[in-house]
Design an enzyme around this catalytic site. Structure first.
Site, PDB file in Angstrom:
ATOM      1  CG  ASP A  18      46.680  70.295  70.270  1.00  0.00           C
ATOM      2  OD1 ASP A  18      47.207  71.404  70.059  1.00  0.00           O
ATOM      3  OD2 ASP A  18      47.208  69.419  70.970  1.00  0.00           O
ATOM      4  CG  HIS A  46      46.920  78.040  67.594  1.00  0.00           C
ATOM      5  ND1 HIS A  46      46.352  79.180  68.080  1.00  0.00           N
ATOM      6  CD2 HIS A  46      47.016  77.192  68.657  1.00  0.00           C
ATOM      7  CE1 HIS A  46      46.110  79.031  69.380  1.00  0.00           C
ATOM      8  NE2 HIS A  46      46.527  77.840  69.747  1.00  0.00           N
TER       9      HIS A  46
HETATM   10  P1  GDP Z   1      44.762  74.340  67.731  1.00  0.00           P
HETATM   11  O1  GDP Z   1      45.936  74.269  68.641  1.00  0.00           O
HETATM   12  O2  GDP Z   1      43.465  74.358  68.475  1.00  0.00           O
HETATM   13  O3  GDP Z   1      44.848  75.457  66.737  1.00  0.00           O
HETATM   14  O4  GDP Z   1      44.757  72.959  66.903  1.00  0.00           O
HETATM   15  P2  GDP Z   1      46.037  72.289  66.185  1.00  0.00           P
HETATM   16  O5  GDP Z   1      46.305  73.031  64.949  1.00  0.00           O
HETATM   17  O6  GDP Z   1      47.147  72.088  67.144  1.00  0.00           O
HETATM   18  O7  GDP Z   1      45.469  70.841  65.902  1.00  0.00           O
HETATM   19  C1  GDP Z   1      44.345  70.622  65.107  1.00  0.00           C
HETATM   20  C2  GDP Z   1      44.753  69.702  63.949  1.00  0.00           C
HETATM   21  O8  GDP Z   1      43.607  69.282  63.251  1.00  0.00           O
HETATM   22  C3  GDP Z   1      45.624  70.402  62.910  1.00  0.00           C
HETATM   23  O9  GDP Z   1      46.447  69.441  62.304  1.00  0.00           O
HETATM   24  C4  GDP Z   1      44.600  70.926  61.918  1.00  0.00           C
HETATM   25  O10 GDP Z   1      45.137  71.128  60.620  1.00  0.00           O
HETATM   26  C5  GDP Z   1      43.609  69.806  61.922  1.00  0.00           C
HETATM   27  N1  GDP Z   1      42.204  70.154  61.694  1.00  0.00           N
HETATM   28  C6  GDP Z   1      41.499  71.235  62.106  1.00  0.00           C
HETATM   29  N2  GDP Z   1      40.195  71.089  61.802  1.00  0.00           N
HETATM   30  C7  GDP Z   1      40.086  69.895  61.167  1.00  0.00           C
HETATM   31  C8  GDP Z   1      38.980  69.145  60.637  1.00  0.00           C
HETATM   32  O11 GDP Z   1      37.824  69.561  60.696  1.00  0.00           O
HETATM   33  N3  GDP Z   1      39.266  67.927  60.087  1.00  0.00           N
HETATM   34  C9  GDP Z   1      40.532  67.420  60.029  1.00  0.00           C
HETATM   35  N4  GDP Z   1      40.719  66.218  59.478  1.00  0.00           N
HETATM   36  N5  GDP Z   1      41.582  68.086  60.510  1.00  0.00           N
HETATM   37  C10 GDP Z   1      41.358  69.300  61.083  1.00  0.00           C
HETATM   38  P1  IMO Z   2      47.193  74.750  71.729  1.00  0.00           P
HETATM   39  O1  IMO Z   2      47.045  76.244  71.811  1.00  0.00           O
HETATM   40  C1  IMO Z   2      47.802  70.927  73.778  1.00  0.00           C
HETATM   41  C2  IMO Z   2      49.789  71.076  77.694  1.00  0.00           C
HETATM   42  C3  IMO Z   2      51.147  70.387  77.669  1.00  0.00           C
HETATM   43  C4  IMO Z   2      51.227  69.917  79.108  1.00  0.00           C
HETATM   44  C5  IMO Z   2      50.565  71.052  79.883  1.00  0.00           C
HETATM   45  C6  IMO Z   2      51.545  72.041  80.491  1.00  0.00           C
HETATM   46  O2  IMO Z   2      47.985  74.277  70.578  1.00  0.00           O
HETATM   47  O3  IMO Z   2      45.888  74.066  71.906  1.00  0.00           O
HETATM   48  P2  IMO Z   2      53.151  73.907  79.461  1.00  0.00           P
HETATM   49  O4  IMO Z   2      54.267  73.798  78.473  1.00  0.00           O
HETATM   50  O5  IMO Z   2      52.067  74.836  79.052  1.00  0.00           O
HETATM   51  O6  IMO Z   2      53.633  74.199  80.853  1.00  0.00           O
HETATM   52  O7  IMO Z   2      52.509  72.425  79.527  1.00  0.00           O
HETATM   53  O8  IMO Z   2      49.737  71.726  78.960  1.00  0.00           O
HETATM   54  N1  IMO Z   2      49.595  72.117  76.641  1.00  0.00           N
HETATM   55  C7  IMO Z   2      48.955  71.909  75.505  1.00  0.00           C
HETATM   56  N2  IMO Z   2      48.401  70.791  74.981  1.00  0.00           N
HETATM   57  N3  IMO Z   2      47.724  72.094  73.110  1.00  0.00           N
HETATM   58  C8  IMO Z   2      48.252  73.218  73.617  1.00  0.00           C
HETATM   59  O9  IMO Z   2      48.113  74.419  73.026  1.00  0.00           O
HETATM   60  C9  IMO Z   2      48.926  73.160  74.855  1.00  0.00           C
HETATM   61  N4  IMO Z   2      49.548  74.066  75.620  1.00  0.00           N
HETATM   62  C10 IMO Z   2      49.952  73.422  76.720  1.00  0.00           C
HETATM   63  O10 IMO Z   2      51.167  69.324  76.751  1.00  0.00           O
HETATM   64  O11 IMO Z   2      50.423  68.770  79.279  1.00  0.00           O
HETATM   65 MG    MG Z   3      47.622  73.048  68.960  1.00  0.00          MG
END
Ligand code: GDP
Ligand code: IMO
Ligand code: MG
Length: 440
Positions: A18, A46
Site C-alpha cells: 500500500d 492498487h
Molecule cells: P498500492 O497497493 O501500493 O497501490 O497502494 P494503495 O492504493 O493500496 O494505498 C495507497 C493509498 O494512498 C491510496 O488510497 C492512494 O489513493 C493514496 N495515495 C497514493 N499516493 C498518495 C499521496 O502522495 N498522498 C496521499 N494523501 N494519498 C496518496
Molecule cells: P498491495 O499490492 C498490504 C498482507 C495481508 C497479510 C499477508 C498475507 O495492495 O500493496 P495473503 O492474503 O497475501 O495471504 O496475506 O500479506 N498483504 C498485503 N498488505 N497490501 C497488499 O497488497 C497485500 N497483499 C498481502 O494483509 O498480512
Molecule cells: Mg494496496
C-alpha cells in the site's frame, strides 16, 4: 552493451504494501507499451485517482487507465477468475477500456476451495493467524508447488483436462476441509466437483479471447525495444523469502519475482523504482518495530485514509523505519525512490525516523527478516522538526517547506538512493517530479 531490458521499468513496494504503487504505475503507463503483473493475486489493492474518480484495481494491471499500454497478467499471478471478471465489468461500467488485456495461460487459478481453505487455516491458527486477505492466495500457491491437482488458466478452455483436475482436487480437499471445519466447530458440505468445473468452464469461455502465451509476447516486445513496466503487488517486506516470515504473502513480491513471474530474463529488468510511504503501515499480523498506538497513529490513519483497499481493514501505522527500507532498497537493487504520502505528515511538531534497532544481541543497523527475532527489536529514533503547511498543492521541490525538504534529504542520505518523485496527494497530478534527486 546495455540489454533491451534497459528500456523496461519495475515498480515495487519497499514496505508492507500500500505504498502507492498503483498511482505511480498509472503515471508511468503512458510512457510504456505494457504494464505487467508478475506476482500475487486479488490480495493486491492498487488505487488510482484520476480527476477525482477513484479506481481500485486488484488483478488488472494499473496501466489500464492509460490509453496506450497493454495490460498483461503474467504466469506468476494467481487469478480468481470470478474476481477478475467482476473487475473487468466494474471498470467497463465506468467507461474504462479493458480490451487491451492479455492473461498468461500458465497463471494458476484460485478456485472456491482455496478461499475456503484460506479462511479455515486462519481460523485454526486463531491467536497466531497471519491476517491474510482470505483471497485464497496461500492455498493456490501451495497447490501450484504441490502440482498434481492445480489448475492453470489454459486449463479453463480444455473441459476434459479441467474436469479431471477439479475432480482430483476435490477428492484431495474434501477430507481436509471437513476436518479443519470440524476443528473450528463448523460443518462443511462436500465440494461439488461438477458444479465447480461447470462454473470454471463458464469463466474460461468468457476469458478465452484474452488467454495467451505471455512469455513469448513479452520477450518479443522486449526484443523489439518496446518499453515494459513491471508492476509489483504486495511488497518486499511481505516477500515469501525476504520478508518478515512467516507474516508474509506466498509469492516473491520484490523485484526478485519479476523474472520467474513474467518469464523474462534478468537483463530485461532495467530501472527499478522503489515506492515508499513517508511513514510505515502494515495490514494483518506480524512484527512492525515502529508501530504507534497513540493519537499520532490515529491522525496519520485518518489523514492518509489508511484503510485497506482490498479488505477495508484499518492499517497499522508507525514512524518511518529507515532500517527496513534501506534493506528493501538493497534487495531490489533500487535505482530511485518514489516517496509517497508526504502530505499526510504535515501538522506534527516533530517527525521520527528509525535508524537502528536495539536487540537482545545489541544495537544493529541491519533489518531482521524473521518474525520471532524482529519482534524483539525496538526502534532507535532520530528526531527531525515537523512542518505545518498543507503540501497538497505543491508541484515543485522549491514549494516544500524547509523541514519537509530536510526530512526527504535524510531519507535519501540514509538509504543512499535518490528520491525522484514525491507524492503530495492521491490524484495522478499531485506529484512533485525531481530530475536528479534532492541531495544524492
Ligand atoms: P498500492 O497497493 O501500493 O497501490 O497502494 P494503495 O492504493 O493500496 O494505498 C495507497 C493509498 O494512498 C491510496 O488510497 C492512494 O489513493 C493514496 N495515495 C497514493 N499516493 C498518495 C499521496 O502522495 N498522498 C496521499 N494523501 N494519498 C496518496
Ligand atoms: P498491495 O499490492 C498490504 C498482507 C495481508 C497479510 C499477508 C498475507 O495492495 O500493496 P495473503 O492474503 O497475501 O495471504 O496475506 O500479506 N498483504 C498485503 N498488505 N497490501 C497488499 O497488497 C497485500 N497483499 C498481502 O494483509 O498480512
Ligand atoms: Mg494496496
Amino acid at each position: 552493451m546495455v540489454g533491451g531490458g534497459a528500456r523496461s521499468t519495475a515498480v515495487v513496494g519497499l514496505q508492507w504494501g500500500d505504498e502507492g504503487k498503483g498511482k505511480l504505475v498509472d503515471r508511468l503507463a503512458g510512457e510504456h507499451d505494457a504494464t505487467v503483473r508478475f506476482n500475487g493475486g486479488a490480495n493486491a489493492g492498487h488505487s488510482v485517482v484520476v480527476g477525482g474518480v477513484r479506481y481500485a484495481l486488484h488483478l488488472m494491471p494499473s496501466g489500464v487507465l492509460s490509453e496506450r499500454a497493454l495490460g498483461v497478467i503474467g504466469n506468476g499471478v494467481v487469478i480468481d477468475p470470478q474476481a477478475l471478471i467482476a473487475e473487468i465489468d466494474g471498470l467497463s461500467a465506468k467507461g474504462v477500456d479493458t480490451s487491451r488485456l492479455v492473461i498468461s495461460d500458465r497463471a494458476h487459478v484460485v478456485l472456491p476451495y482455496h478461499k475456503i481453505e484460506d479462511e479455515l487455516r486462519e481460523a485454526l491458527l486463531s491467536g497466531k493467524a497471519l491476517g491474510t486477505t482470505k483471497r485464497g492466495i496461500g492455498p493456490a500457491y501451495a497447490d501450484k508447488v504441490q502440482r498434481g491437482a492445480a489448475v492453470r488458466m489454459g486449463d479453463l478452455t480444455r473441459p476434459e483436462v479441467l474436469r479431471e483436475k477439479v475432480e482430483q482436487a476435490c477428492r484431495l480437499k474434501n477430507g481436509l476441509i471437513r476436518e479443519m471445519a470440524q476443528r473450528v466447530g463448523q460443518e462443511a458440505a462436500d465440494l461439488d466437483a461438477d458444479a465447480i468445473t461447470d462454473q470454471a468452464l463458464a469463466w474460461g469461455q468468457r476469458l478465452a479471447p484474452m488467454i495467451d502465451d505471455t512469455v513469448y509476447l513479452l520477450n518479443a516486445m522486449i526484443r523489439e525495444g518496446k518499453r515494459v513496466l513491471f508492476e509489483g503487488a504486495n511488497a518486499t517486506l511481505l516477500d515469501v523469502d525476504h520478508g518478515t516470515y512467516p507474516f508474509v504473502t506466498s509469492s516473491n513480491s520484490s523485484a526478485l519475482g519479476i523474472c520467474a513471474g513474467a518469464g523474462v530474463p534478468p537483463s530485461a529488468v532495467g530501472r527499478v523504482i522503489g515506492v515508499m510511504k513517508a511513514y510505515s503501515t502494515r495490514v494483518g499480523a506480524g512484527p512492525m518495530p515502529t508501530e504507534l498506538h497513540d493519537s499520532t497513529a490515529d491522525l496519520i490513519r485518518d489523514k492518509g485514509n489508511e484503510y485497506g483497499t482490498t479488505t477495508g481493514r484499518p492499517r497499522r501505522v508507525g514512524w518511518l523505519d529507515l532500517v527496513a527500507v534501506r534493506y528493501s532498497a538493497m534487495v531490489n537493487g533500487v535505482d530511485d525512490i518514489a516517496l509517497t504520502l508526504l502530505d499526510v505528515l504535515s501538522g506534527f511538531d516533530e517527525l521520527r525516523l528509525c535508524v537502528a534497532y536495539e536487540t537482545p544481541e545489541g544495537r544493529t543497523e541491519r533489518f531482521i527478516p524473521d518474525a520471532p527475532r524482529l519482534t524483539q527489536a525496538s526502534p532507535v529514533y532520530e528526531t527531525l522538526a515537523g512542518f505545518s503547511q498543507d503540501l497538497t498543492g505543491c508541484r515543485s521541490l522549491d514549494e516544500l517547506p524547509g523541514q519537509a525538504r530536510a526530512y526527504v534529504e535524510r531519507i535519501e542520505s540514509f538509504i543512499g538512493v535518490p528520491v525522484r518523485s514525491i507524492g503530495v496527494g492521491p490524484d495522478r497530478e499531485q506529484t512533485i517530479e525531481i530530475s536528479r534527486g534532492v541531495c544524492v
